[in-house]
Design an enzyme around this catalytic site. Structure first.
Site, PDB file in Angstrom:
ATOM      1  N   ASP A 239       4.497  10.474   5.952  1.00 51.89           N
ATOM      2  CA  ASP A 239       4.693  10.093   7.427  1.00 51.89           C
ATOM      3  C   ASP A 239       4.279   8.827   7.582  1.00 51.89           C
ATOM      4  OD1 ASP A 239       4.846  10.455  10.150  1.00 51.89           O
ATOM      5  OD2 ASP A 239       3.002  11.155  10.409  1.00 51.89           O
TER       6      ASP A 239
ATOM      7  N   LYS B 251      -3.944  13.882  17.705  1.00 56.28           N
ATOM      8  CA  LYS B 251      -2.248  13.854  17.682  1.00 56.28           C
ATOM      9  C   LYS B 251      -1.765  14.678  16.447  1.00 56.28           C
ATOM     10  CE  LYS B 251       1.531  10.775  17.523  1.00 56.28           C
ATOM     11  NZ  LYS B 251       2.450  11.538  16.427  1.00 56.28           N
TER      12      LYS B 251
ATOM     13  N   CYS C 242      25.383 -17.009  13.777  1.00 58.04           N
ATOM     14  CA  CYS C 242      26.742 -16.842  13.367  1.00 58.04           C
ATOM     15  C   CYS C 242      27.621 -16.674  14.579  1.00 58.04           C
ATOM     16  CB  CYS C 242      27.204 -16.139  12.184  1.00 58.04           C
ATOM     17  SG  CYS C 242      28.948 -15.966  11.741  1.00 58.04           S
TER      18      CYS C 242
END
Length: 614
Positions: free
Chosen positions: A29, A111, A374
């Site tokens: 992760d 979390k 470009c």
């Protein structure tokens, strides 16, 4: 990563993300967050991965159901500076509603690093793309419990496994906890160790509202930030990859709202303190879909935050020139968000090599602000390939048309998306795809036509300059898709959110895609029509902006009723929860729906009652 082009890096991030969400991670992760995703963010900040909720892997059934409510992702911060900027946004919004800045309250929670889901009390869904997910209610039928023996129906949360349990009983069999978590969800029967983890209540579903929290005033967060982060990170015996901060004040949350991907009143903090001084080996120009040339910095292989870094972005050649980022330079490197390599600054400048010609088509490059570009847009191979791949990526209802497939098609003179849709199985076999692959690709083309997508997403897929998903939706809130090619500059510039300069760009963009649009549109895509703002403003019925569920046999087609409801500003869901306002019933209604409505205080009405209110 040093061998990857921008497109290949984006494709790898998508693959890694899908593998991660399918429970079969191919990188950690942290590597995903702080190496690969950060590199992509530096090279291509407008990439779709940063604008939409990350979807789960294909291990789940392709049959998706509408979630009871949207499950957004969380914005991320990787430094105190970014958290400080978020707090300033909170304070700005607070002033707009006359909320005393000293009264702003903040909540912090761990979390979790598990499998996201939504429990409405009767069904459990994966997060999917944030709007539609897979029904995985079987995981509760297998005995999975809610954290702390809480009741069902508490909304969003994650399926997790206790760290201590995983280390003791499962680490010898599974490389990552996510591999094990995925085994709980899959359709196949559980093995003995998975069933035991459920029985032992080591595997659990944790509703976010049941997580332990720190809460306090914003001034305390500012004064004790490091201490609060350290405290929250060890609150639970589950894998945690950061701290989630959110405003508590209801009126402030309403004021801040959300964008497509995340709530603005919420942010996740991830920290990375590792840095290294690294020598630059080379700077390689790469061409993006729009023609911008991105300098890719090749570095001496360096171990940083558990990963070997060999590449980083130089962002643009204006910055390369200004910093003296050339061969032999020494840079200070970190992994932004613990994933993507980020050059903080150049410690030892060296002469730089600015390319004169495009590395893809060899045409002369021109400067546009800080970007080398470009301008051979119609014939540059890299741009043509990028635009074709972009169409399928944005459409997001198909698989198989990544860069590798598109490059192979380009090598056999395919130059446009309309040419791809004109192919048949025999054509693909002749090009060099296997018969089974050819059949799958044709099936995916058919799927992209039949599977409904929003009309603004379809328009955005054509890749007009300045016309991303948000601007396309804004345009179609004022004019129907079939009418936009007849709009003049004044009509577009008068749309809220646009101005004359943007209007000029949009007019030119529409002219440039008109022929290709007409060729592709003729295939009959299943497009969900955006409701015009002027029509929404005339809706004054009692059910406007209410959430309803239809159930039972209706006198009218259920699908037609749902479509009509959405067209007049009603939010349609598929299951009962505390978020639903009304349950509209027909004949032969299951008693469970009625009982769920009573349980959650949802008003029940007949089809006749419903029709009378609209």
């Amino acid at each position: 990563m040093d061998e990857l082009s921008d497109e290949e890096l984006a494709q790898f991030c998508q693959i890694a993300n899908l593998a991660y969400r399918a429970g079969k991670p191919i990188i950690s992760d942290q590597d995903y967050d702080f190496i690969y995703l950060d590199a992509l963010k530096n090279r291509d900040p407008d990439n779709l991965l940063f604008k939409f909720i990350e979807t789960e892997g294909q291990s789940f059934s392709e049959e998706k159901v509408l979630l009871p409510e949207a499950m957004l992702s969380i914005d991320k911060a990787y430094s105190w500076d970014e958290i400080s900027k978020w707090i300033k946004r909170l304070e700005k919004s607070a002033m707009q509603i006359s909320l005393d800045l000293s009264a702003i309250q903040i909540k912090a929670t761990p979390k979790l690093d598990g499998f996201s889901g939504f429990d409405d009390g009767s069904r459990l869904y994966t997060r999917g793309d944030g709007k539609k997910g897979s029904d995985i209610s079987r995981v509760f039928e297998r005995g999975l419990c809610v954290f702390n023996d809480a009741e069902r129906g508490l909304g969003a949360g994650e399926i997790v496994i206790k760290k201590s349990y995983f280390k003791k009983y499962l680490a010898h069999s599974f490389e990552y906890p996510r591999n094990f978590q995925a085994s709980l969800i899959k359709e196949k029967a559980l093995d003995e160790q998975a069933q035991k983890a459920i029985i032992d209540k080591a595997a659990l579903f944790i509703p976010f509202i049941k997580l332990p929290t720190w809460s306090g005033l914003v001034a305390e967060l500012v004064a004790k930030f490091d201490q609060i982060v350290a405290q929250v990170l060890v609150m639970v015996d589950f894998d945690v990859d950061g701290v989630v901060f959110e405003a508590i004040n209801t009126d402030l949350k309403t004021q801040m709202g959300a964008n497509r991907k995340f709530h603005r009143w919420q942010i996740a903090f991830k920290e990375n303190k590792d840095k290294a001084h690294v020598k630059v080996l080379n700077v390689i120009p790469q061409v993006g879909r729009s023609g911008k040339i991105t300098p890719v910095v090749e570095l001496e292989p360096t171990l940083l935050s558990g990963a070997t870094i060999m590449r980083a972005t130089g962002h643009n050649y204006g910055l390369v020139k200004e910093q003296g980022l050339g061969v032999g330079s020494v840079v200070e490197l970190t992994r932004s968000g613990l994933v993507i390599p980020k050059i903080i600054f150049v410690l030892k400048p060296m002469p730089v090599d600015i390319p004169d010609n495009c590395p893809s088509c060899d045409k002369p490059l021109v400067w546009k602000s800080d970007f080398l570009t470009c301008i051979n847009h119609k014939n540059c191979p890299a741009q043509i390939i990028g635009k074709m791949a972009y169409f399928f990526k944005i459409l997001a209802n198909n698989d198989g048309f990544g860069i590798a497939t598109i490059e192979k098609l380009y090598a056999h003179d395919i130059r446009s998306v309309s040419q791809i849709y004109a192919l048949n199985i025999e054509d693909l076999v002749t090009i060099g795809f296997g018969e089974k692959t050819s059949m799958n690709l044709i099936n995916q083309l058919n799927r992209s036509v039949s599977e409904q997508v929003e009309d603004w997403r379809f328009l955005a897929a054509f890749g007009m300059h300045r016309m991303g998903l948000g601007n396309c939706e804004n345009l179609l809130k004022s004019h129907h898709l079939n009418d936009i090619f007849d709009l003049n500059l004044k009509e577009i510039a008068n749309i809220d959110g646009f101005a004359e300069l943007t209007g000029q760009i949009i007019v030119q963009g529409l002219i440039s895609i008109a022929d290709e649009f007409n060729h592709i549109y003729q295939y009959g895509f299943n497009l969900e029509t955006t409701i015009l703002t002027k029509d929404l403003q005339t809706l004054t019925h009692e059910l406007f902006d209410k959430k309803i569920v239809f159930t039972g046999k209706m006198n009218h087609s259920r699908d037609d009723m749902k479509k009509h409801a959405k067209s007049i500003g009603i939010k349609v869901s598929t299951s009962i929860s505390a978020k639903i306002d009304y349950l509209v019933i027909g004949d032969k209604v299951g008693q469970k729906k009625i009982k769920d409505a009573e349980k959650f205080g949802v008003v029940v009405m007949t089809e006749t009652d419903y029709l009378s209110k609209i």
